[in-house]
Design a protein around this motif. Structure first.
Motif, mmCIF file in Angstrom:
data_model
loop_
_atom_site.group_PDB
_atom_site.id
_atom_site.type_symbol
_atom_site.label_atom_id
_atom_site.label_comp_id
_atom_site.label_asym_id
_atom_site.label_seq_id
_atom_site.Cartn_x
_atom_site.Cartn_y
_atom_site.Cartn_z
ATOM 1 N N ILE A 202 0.842 -1.201 0.000
ATOM 2 C CA ILE A 202 0.000 0.000 0.000
ATOM 3 C C ILE A 202 0.878 1.253 0.000
ATOM 4 O O ILE A 202 1.843 1.353 0.775
ATOM 5 C CB ILE A 202 -0.940 -0.001 1.229
ATOM 6 C CG1 ILE A 202 -1.717 -1.329 1.307
ATOM 7 C CG2 ILE A 202 -1.903 1.186 1.157
ATOM 8 C CD1 ILE A 202 -2.468 -1.699 0.028
ATOM 9 N N VAL A 203 0.532 2.204 -0.865
ATOM 10 C CA VAL A 203 1.364 3.398 -1.070
ATOM 11 C C VAL A 203 0.517 4.660 -0.960
ATOM 12 O O VAL A 203 -0.699 4.630 -1.191
ATOM 13 C CB VAL A 203 2.060 3.351 -2.451
ATOM 14 C CG1 VAL A 203 2.907 2.094 -2.581
ATOM 15 C CG2 VAL A 203 1.039 3.417 -3.588
ATOM 16 N N PRO A 204 1.130 5.812 -0.639
ATOM 17 C CA PRO A 204 0.406 7.083 -0.581
ATOM 18 C C PRO A 204 0.347 7.745 -1.953
ATOM 19 O O PRO A 204 1.368 7.847 -2.638
ATOM 20 C CB PRO A 204 1.247 7.910 0.395
ATOM 21 C CG PRO A 204 2.641 7.396 0.209
ATOM 22 C CD PRO A 204 2.523 5.936 -0.158
ATOM 23 N N HIS A 205 -0.824 8.214 -2.336
ATOM 24 C CA HIS A 205 -0.972 8.796 -3.675
ATOM 25 C C HIS A 205 -0.146 10.058 -3.831
ATOM 26 O O HIS A 205 0.352 10.358 -4.923
ATOM 27 C CB HIS A 205 -2.450 9.075 -3.979
ATOM 28 C CG HIS A 205 -3.058 10.153 -3.129
ATOM 29 N ND1 HIS A 205 -3.007 11.480 -3.469
ATOM 30 C CD2 HIS A 205 -3.723 10.091 -1.941
ATOM 31 C CE1 HIS A 205 -3.628 12.206 -2.535
ATOM 32 N NE2 HIS A 205 -4.056 11.387 -1.601
ATOM 33 N N GLU A 206 0.032 10.823 -2.741
ATOM 34 C CA GLU A 206 0.771 12.083 -2.859
ATOM 35 C C GLU A 206 2.195 11.854 -3.346
ATOM 36 O O GLU A 206 2.700 12.599 -4.192
ATOM 37 C CB GLU A 206 0.813 12.803 -1.497
ATOM 38 C CG GLU A 206 -0.548 13.141 -0.921
ATOM 39 C CD GLU A 206 -1.048 12.068 0.044
ATOM 40 O OE1 GLU A 206 -1.835 12.417 0.943
ATOM 41 O OE2 GLU A 206 -0.636 10.900 -0.110
ATOM 42 N N ASP A 207 2.855 10.827 -2.810
ATOM 43 C CA ASP A 207 4.254 10.576 -3.179
ATOM 44 C C ASP A 207 4.368 9.748 -4.451
ATOM 45 O O ASP A 207 5.363 9.865 -5.184
ATOM 46 C CB ASP A 207 4.960 9.870 -2.028
ATOM 47 C CG ASP A 207 4.987 10.716 -0.776
ATOM 48 O OD1 ASP A 207 5.864 11.585 -0.670
ATOM 49 O OD2 ASP A 207 4.114 10.536 0.089
ATOM 50 N N GLY A 214 8.416 9.487 -9.201
ATOM 51 C CA GLY A 214 7.494 8.700 -8.396
ATOM 52 C C GLY A 214 8.215 7.802 -7.396
ATOM 53 O O GLY A 214 9.321 8.092 -6.941
ATOM 54 N N LEU A 215 7.569 6.697 -7.064
ATOM 55 C CA LEU A 215 8.122 5.772 -6.074
ATOM 56 C C LEU A 215 9.364 5.058 -6.578
ATOM 57 O O LEU A 215 10.168 4.564 -5.775
ATOM 58 C CB LEU A 215 7.060 4.749 -5.673
ATOM 59 C CG LEU A 215 5.782 5.318 -5.036
ATOM 60 C CD1 LEU A 215 4.795 4.191 -4.749
ATOM 61 C CD2 LEU A 215 6.103 6.094 -3.760
ATOM 62 N N ALA A 216 9.530 4.985 -7.886
ATOM 63 C CA ALA A 216 10.726 4.342 -8.439
ATOM 64 C C ALA A 216 11.986 5.124 -8.096
ATOM 65 O O ALA A 216 13.080 4.559 -8.039
ATOM 66 C CB ALA A 216 10.596 4.202 -9.950
ATOM 67 N N ALA A 217 11.828 6.420 -7.851
ATOM 68 C CA ALA A 217 12.969 7.265 -7.509
ATOM 69 C C ALA A 217 13.111 7.431 -6.003
ATOM 70 O O ALA A 217 14.213 7.327 -5.459
ATOM 71 C CB ALA A 217 12.824 8.632 -8.170
ATOM 72 N N VAL A 218 11.985 7.671 -5.331
ATOM 73 C CA VAL A 218 11.987 7.871 -3.877
ATOM 74 C C VAL A 218 10.828 7.078 -3.294
ATOM 75 O O VAL A 218 9.691 7.553 -3.253
ATOM 76 C CB VAL A 218 11.865 9.367 -3.500
ATOM 77 C CG1 VAL A 218 11.930 9.533 -1.984
ATOM 78 C CG2 VAL A 218 12.953 10.181 -4.173
ATOM 79 N N PRO A 219 11.070 5.849 -2.845
ATOM 80 C CA PRO A 219 9.986 5.021 -2.322
ATOM 81 C C PRO A 219 9.508 5.512 -0.958
ATOM 82 O O PRO A 219 10.301 5.862 -0.091
ATOM 83 C CB PRO A 219 10.629 3.641 -2.216
ATOM 84 C CG PRO A 219 12.090 3.904 -2.037
ATOM 85 C CD PRO A 219 12.367 5.150 -2.840
ATOM 86 N N VAL A 220 8.182 5.527 -0.791
ATOM 87 C CA VAL A 220 7.566 5.955 0.466
ATOM 88 C C VAL A 220 6.474 4.957 0.823
ATOM 89 O O VAL A 220 5.576 4.699 0.027
ATOM 90 C CB VAL A 220 6.961 7.371 0.353
ATOM 91 C CG1 VAL A 220 6.317 7.785 1.672
ATOM 92 C CG2 VAL A 220 8.022 8.380 -0.072
ATOM 93 N N GLY A 221 6.550 4.407 2.017
ATOM 94 C CA GLY A 221 5.542 3.448 2.451
ATOM 95 C C GLY A 221 5.234 3.603 3.913
ATOM 96 O O GLY A 221 5.313 4.705 4.473
ATOM 97 N N THR A 222 4.901 2.494 4.562
ATOM 98 C CA THR A 222 4.617 2.488 5.998
ATOM 99 C C THR A 222 5.576 1.578 6.744
ATOM 100 O O THR A 222 5.414 1.331 7.937
ATOM 101 C CB THR A 222 3.184 1.980 6.252
ATOM 102 O OG1 THR A 222 3.077 0.629 5.747
ATOM 103 C CG2 THR A 222 2.139 2.851 5.576
ATOM 104 N N GLY A 223 6.584 1.022 6.059
ATOM 105 C CA GLY A 223 7.395 -0.063 6.576
ATOM 106 C C GLY A 223 8.316 0.294 7.720
ATOM 107 O O GLY A 223 8.473 1.462 8.108
ATOM 108 N N ALA A 224 8.950 -0.742 8.278
ATOM 109 C CA ALA A 224 9.833 -0.601 9.434
ATOM 110 C C ALA A 224 11.086 0.205 9.117
ATOM 111 O O ALA A 224 11.740 0.731 10.025
ATOM 112 C CB ALA A 224 10.215 -1.982 9.951
#
Length: 555
Positions: A202-207, A214-224
């Protein structure tokens, strides 16, 4: 899922030198160094053999990328080290009587990363809710290149949405701020397992949409762990102090690239890495050393290593040729000499431990007489007239050594074969395009079900858009696989899969080599490390901690 190596053993490393202890959240307190209990701090270094990493979960296909991204993101569900399904973002779930409707209730205490690489994220560290789940699946299933959407086409309307025939998908809907429903076209027994796949993170739409690359350059999630940037080819992650299950013990993770296995082992011995794959030349020494043997973890890995044959290209469009190659290879010698007996010769597709594995499936034995007979029946007596062929594989010492034996075996039946060695990304691209006729590849299970192997790798719907790299197109097999994936009685399902696997083995779209096993050697300071049958891709680094130690090297 394939990996950059798909070797017979796991490639994982860890730095033994510890940084100073830092503060922690809630129950994770800093302990005295001699207590034997977990302590916070330290940098964990695990080396990859090449630099191919995909950071956008919707596009992940390989296990190295999966391993990195599993630390950054979370899914609704996850597998533990024994491949058992566990809740993650989902608190609980229920399934309707007709097995078509799945309702997931989410935790309400989960936040996306607030900062990455020292900069604030566009989502601002907000709380996750059901709309984020809906967004993530719409994003995964939308029409796009390299899409992994086909895994989820049993969701109502997903196939039409992915193909661009529909603007919306009816099978996923938000019913409350923290509740979401999935509806299926037909009952599909392993559906919940799909939600633990890396593509379903699950990912945030803003990032995902609001930053360059996008996430391929700077990944953003909820992980540890959260993204901390790159240093050359080294990927860096940092502990997420706001992690909803408590911050991880480790302060940092680093993934350098060390391409040569002996260089990796040297780095381990020097204390620069604390977790390593054991080169074949060193395996017996490690096993005979009591100290090192105590730090060696070995387990079966649910995956297969194979030589793929493109059925759309001559001479591999001839089943007799494909069968001849299977009889020509001396797998037992390859396993004994090249792999130190660390793996099991493959009798088919499904490895031991995966539901449906068939010990009674005969497979192919080493039989030069039979190989020559089949080659002659195909029109190539003693190999005369057989074109020179090229075996392509991704660059790795173990593949090179294996190829030497394969070429020698093929010469014994009059076939001249040369090799082409590529970096994994280039190798994968040509295999996916169908431009290479003879290639090494491997597959490890995405979810513990026969469907993850047989449907994914051999159903004709996965030619070109999926993982049917051999381009096998058999209506009888398709019918069996379609029946099996929607059969809810486990005994009936297994019987169908046995029939389907035998058909595939008879057709020989692969030269079946061996089932994988996983091996890793860790430093004595490494604690809490676990490795299961789904391999390094499922490693959860949040459980690992480093015991402070004056020794930086193993004896």
């Amino acid at each position: 899922m394939y990996s950059a190596l798909k070797k017979s053993f796991v490639v994982i490393f860890l730095l033994s030198a510890l940084a100073g202890s830092v503060g922690c959240l809630e129950e994770k307190k800093v302990m005295p160094v001699d207590s034997g209990k977990p302590v916070v701090g330290g940098t964990y270094r695990r080396a990859f053999a090449d630099a191919f990493i995909v950071l956008d979960p919707a596009l992940i296909k390989d296990s190295n990328s999966h391993e990195v991204c599993r630390q950054i993101y979370d899914g609704l569900l996850e597998f533990d080290e024994k491949a058992r399904l566990q809740p993650a973002i989902a608190r609980d779930w229920s399934i309707s009587e007709d097995k078509l409707t799945y309702t997931f209730n989410l935790r309400d205490d989960i936040r996306f990363h607030h900062t990455v690489a020292g900069k604030p994220t566009r989502n601002g560290g907000r709380r996750l809710d059901a709309h984020d789940v809906l967004y993530s699946f719409n994003r995964l299933l939308k029409p796009q290149e390299d899409s992994q959407a086909a895994f989820f086409w049993m969701i109502k309307g997903a196939r039409e949405f992915s193909s661009g025939q529909a603007k919306e998908m009816s099978g996923i809907r938000v019913v409350a701020s923290h509740s979401i429903v999935f509806e299926l076209e037909k009952p599909f027994a392993p559906f919940v397992s799909l939600l633990a796949m890396c593509n379903a993170f699950i990912v945030p739409h803003e990032d995902a949409e609001g930053q360059p690359g996008g996430l391929a350059a700077v990944p953003v999630g909820t992980g540890a762990f959260k993204w901390a940037g790159r240093d050359g080819e080294t990927i860096k992650l940092a502990a997420n102090e706001q992690y909803f299950r408590g911050r991880p013990w480790l302060e940092h993770l680093e993934y350098p690239v060390i391409r040569d296995e002996l260089e990796r082992f040297t780095a381990f011995n020097e204390g620069r890495l604390s977790h390593v794959d054991v080169p074949d030349s060193q395996y017996r020494n490690v096993k005979q050393d009591p100290v090192r043997a105590a730090c060696l973890i070995e387990t079966n890995l649910w995956g297969s290593n194979y030589l793929g044959l493109n059925l759309q290209q001559a001479p591999f469009d001839n089943r007799l040729v494909r069968q001849a190659l299977n009889y020509a290879l001396d797998r037992d010698t390859i396993v004994r000499i090249v792999l130190n007996g660390r793996v099991q010769v493959a009798n088919g597709i499904l490895p031991p431990g995966v539901p449906g594995h068939n010990d009674n499936l005969a497979g192919y034995s080493y039989d030069l007489k039979r190989a020559r007979e089949l080659l002659a029946a195909a029109g190539y007596p003693d190999g005369k007239g057989f074109p020179e062929i090229t075996l392509q594989y991704n660059r790795d010492a173990i593949h090179s050594r294996t190829a030497e034996f394969i070429l020698a075996n093929l010469r014994d039946i009059g076939i001249n074969c040369v090799v082409r060695e590529l970096e994994f990304g280039d190798h994968l691209k040509t295999v996916e395009e169908g431009s290479v006729a003879f290639f090494r590849m491997g597959w490890t299970v995405d979810y513990p079900d026969p469907d993850s192997f047989l449907y994914t790798l051999f159903h004709s719907s996965n030619i070109g858009t999926g993982y049917n790299f051999s381009r096998m197109n058999n209506p009888e097999l398709d019918a069996l696989l379609d029946r099996a994936r929607f059969e809810t009685d486990i005994e009936k399902r297994i019987a169908i899969y046995h029939q389907a696997e035998k058909l595939v083995v008879d057709e020989a779209p692969w030269v079946f080599l061996h089932f994988y096993s996983a091996h890793l050697l860790h430093h004595p300071a490494v604690k809490g490390i676990k490795l299961g049958p789904m391999g390094e891709a499922l490693m959860q680094y949040r459980h690992i901690w480093l015991m402070p130690s004056g020794a930086s090297r193993l004896p």
